[in-house]
Scaffold this motif. Structure first.
Motif, short mmCIF file in Angstrom:
data_model
loop_
_atom_site.label_atom_id
_atom_site.label_comp_id
_atom_site.label_asym_id
_atom_site.label_seq_id
_atom_site.Cartn_x
_atom_site.Cartn_y
_atom_site.Cartn_z
N ARG A 86 0.80 -1.22 0.00
CA ARG A 86 0.00 0.00 0.00
C ARG A 86 0.83 1.27 0.00
NH1 ARG A 86 -3.96 -2.23 4.65
NH2 ARG A 86 -4.75 -3.97 3.44
N SER A 87 2.10 1.13 0.34
CA SER A 87 2.95 2.31 0.46
C SER A 87 4.37 1.97 0.07
CB SER A 87 2.93 2.83 1.90
OG SER A 87 3.58 1.90 2.75
N LYS A 88 5.13 3.02 -0.15
CA LYS A 88 6.55 2.86 -0.44
C LYS A 88 7.27 2.18 0.72
CE LYS A 88 9.13 6.66 -0.38
NZ LYS A 88 9.87 7.88 -0.80
N ALA A 89 6.93 2.57 1.94
CA ALA A 89 7.55 1.96 3.12
C ALA A 89 7.27 0.46 3.18
CB ALA A 89 7.06 2.64 4.40
N GLY A 90 6.04 0.07 2.85
CA GLY A 90 5.68 -1.34 2.85
C GLY A 90 6.45 -2.12 1.80
N LEU A 91 6.64 -1.51 0.64
CA LEU A 91 7.39 -2.16 -0.44
C LEU A 91 8.85 -2.35 -0.04
CD1 LEU A 91 7.77 -3.26 -3.30
CD2 LEU A 91 7.91 -0.88 -4.10
N VAL A 92 9.44 -1.32 0.53
CA VAL A 92 10.86 -1.40 0.91
C VAL A 92 11.07 -2.43 2.00
CG1 VAL A 92 12.78 -0.12 1.98
CG2 VAL A 92 11.45 0.92 0.12
N THR A 93 10.20 -2.47 3.01
CA THR A 93 10.39 -3.46 4.07
C THR A 93 10.10 -4.87 3.57
OG1 THR A 93 8.17 -2.94 4.92
CG2 THR A 93 10.05 -1.91 6.03
N ALA A 94 9.19 -5.01 2.61
CA ALA A 94 8.98 -6.34 2.00
C ALA A 94 10.24 -6.79 1.28
CB ALA A 94 7.79 -6.30 1.04
N ALA A 95 10.88 -5.84 0.61
CA ALA A 95 12.13 -6.16 -0.10
C ALA A 95 13.22 -6.57 0.88
CB ALA A 95 12.58 -4.97 -0.94
N LEU A 96 13.27 -5.89 2.02
CA LEU A 96 14.26 -6.25 3.04
C LEU A 96 13.99 -7.64 3.61
CD1 LEU A 96 14.48 -2.87 4.97
CD2 LEU A 96 16.31 -3.91 3.60
N ARG A 97 12.71 -7.94 3.80
CA ARG A 97 12.32 -9.22 4.38
C ARG A 97 12.61 -10.38 3.43
NH1 ARG A 97 7.80 -7.41 6.53
NH2 ARG A 97 6.62 -7.74 4.64
N HIS A 98 12.55 -10.11 2.14
CA HIS A 98 12.75 -11.14 1.12
C HIS A 98 14.25 -11.39 0.97
CE1 HIS A 98 11.83 -13.38 -2.56
NE2 HIS A 98 12.90 -12.81 -3.06
N THR A 99 14.74 -12.38 1.69
CA THR A 99 16.18 -12.62 1.66
C THR A 99 16.62 -13.24 0.35
OG1 THR A 99 18.02 -13.75 2.73
CG2 THR A 99 15.91 -14.87 2.82
N ARG A 100 17.74 -12.78 -0.15
CA ARG A 100 18.29 -13.44 -1.34
C ARG A 100 19.31 -14.49 -0.94
NH1 ARG A 100 22.96 -10.72 -3.27
NH2 ARG A 100 23.44 -8.88 -2.07
N TYR A 101 19.45 -14.72 0.37
CA TYR A 101 20.36 -15.75 0.85
C TYR A 101 19.57 -17.01 1.13
CZ TYR A 101 23.31 -11.70 1.29
OH TYR A 101 24.00 -10.56 1.02
N ALA A 102 18.94 -17.55 0.09
CA ALA A 102 18.09 -18.73 0.25
C ALA A 102 18.87 -19.89 0.84
CB ALA A 102 17.48 -19.11 -1.08
N ALA A 103 20.17 -19.97 0.54
CA ALA A 103 20.99 -21.07 1.05
C ALA A 103 21.03 -21.07 2.57
CB ALA A 103 22.40 -20.97 0.49
N ALA A 104 20.81 -19.92 3.19
CA ALA A 104 20.86 -19.85 4.65
C ALA A 104 19.78 -20.69 5.28
CB ALA A 104 20.73 -18.39 5.11
N ARG A 105 18.68 -20.94 4.56
CA ARG A 105 17.60 -21.76 5.11
C ARG A 105 18.04 -23.19 5.34
NH1 ARG A 105 13.21 -19.06 1.06
NH2 ARG A 105 13.09 -17.11 2.20
N ASP A 106 19.06 -23.62 4.63
CA ASP A 106 19.53 -25.00 4.76
C ASP A 106 20.72 -25.14 5.71
OD1 ASP A 106 17.63 -25.81 2.86
OD2 ASP A 106 18.97 -25.26 1.22
#
Length: 196
Positions: free
Chosen positions: A57-77
């Motif tokens: 709904r907002s720029k702030a929401g988009l930016v925090t969603a981007a931060l939450r979306h980790t690109r270090y998927a390997a860390a899950r393993d």
């Protein structure tokens, strides 16, 4: 594969979502949070503006969603069987160039949060939901293995400590944080705090 945000399935593929989030964070890092608009994201990431507003709904929401979306998927393993090993593998995911970029991004967001109440609220909400990140999973496993006592106060501040070390490098060190510094920091500060 569709990604789900809230209760509505996204029309963005996982690959497109990852690219969108990377674009958003790079734009903030290079141009600053203030220069970012939903219109510039839509144009730069080739995503419809209506799609952006449907999910964020907002720029702030988009930016925090981007931060939450980790690109270090390997860390899950990551699961070496010990906290020290898991933390070492987690820190090993960050190369020096990445740490420099992340440090620049964090500085841009901290500066912007002082000026923008929406961003400040969104970042605080992100930080108080530590269960959403891969580091939190590593810490939960360490508690389950009884390496960390449940309720240890430092559990809530590990990510804060790492982020603080990276940010402090801009003020204290002449060069960005590197791997040896992060590993030494973990050994001297994080692991002792968790073992108390």
């Amino acid at each position: 594969m569709d990604i789900t945000f809230g209760t509505t399935a996204s029309r963005l593929s996982a690959q497109k979502t990852t690219a969108l989030f990377a674009f958003v964070l790079e734009a903030v890092r290079v141009h600053g949070y203030g220069a970012l608009t939903m219109e510039s994201v839509a144009a730069g990431a080739h995503v419809g503006k209506a799609t952006l507003y449907r999910h964020w709904r907002s720029k702030a929401g988009l930016v925090t969603a981007a931060l939450r979306h980790t690109r270090y998927a390997a860390a899950r393993d990551i699961d070496t069987g010990s906290l020290r090993g898991d933390l070492g593998q987690f820190l090993d995911l960050f190369d020096e160039e990445d740490m420099r970029l992340q440090s620049d991004l964090l500085c841009a967001l901290v500066q912007a949060a002082h000026q923008d109440a929406d961003l400040r609220r969104a970042l605080r909400a992100l930080l108080v939901r530590p269960g959403e990140n891969c580091l939190a999973r590593i810490l939960r496993r360490a508690v389950a293995r009884e390496e960390i006592r449940p309720g240890t106060p430092a559990l809530d501040y590990v990510m804060h400590a790492i982020a603080g070390a990276v940010l402090a490098s801009h003020l204290v060190l002449t060069e960005p944080v590197d791997r040896p510094f992060l590993f030494a920091f973990a050994e001297a500060v994080i692991l002792p705090a968790l073992s108390d």
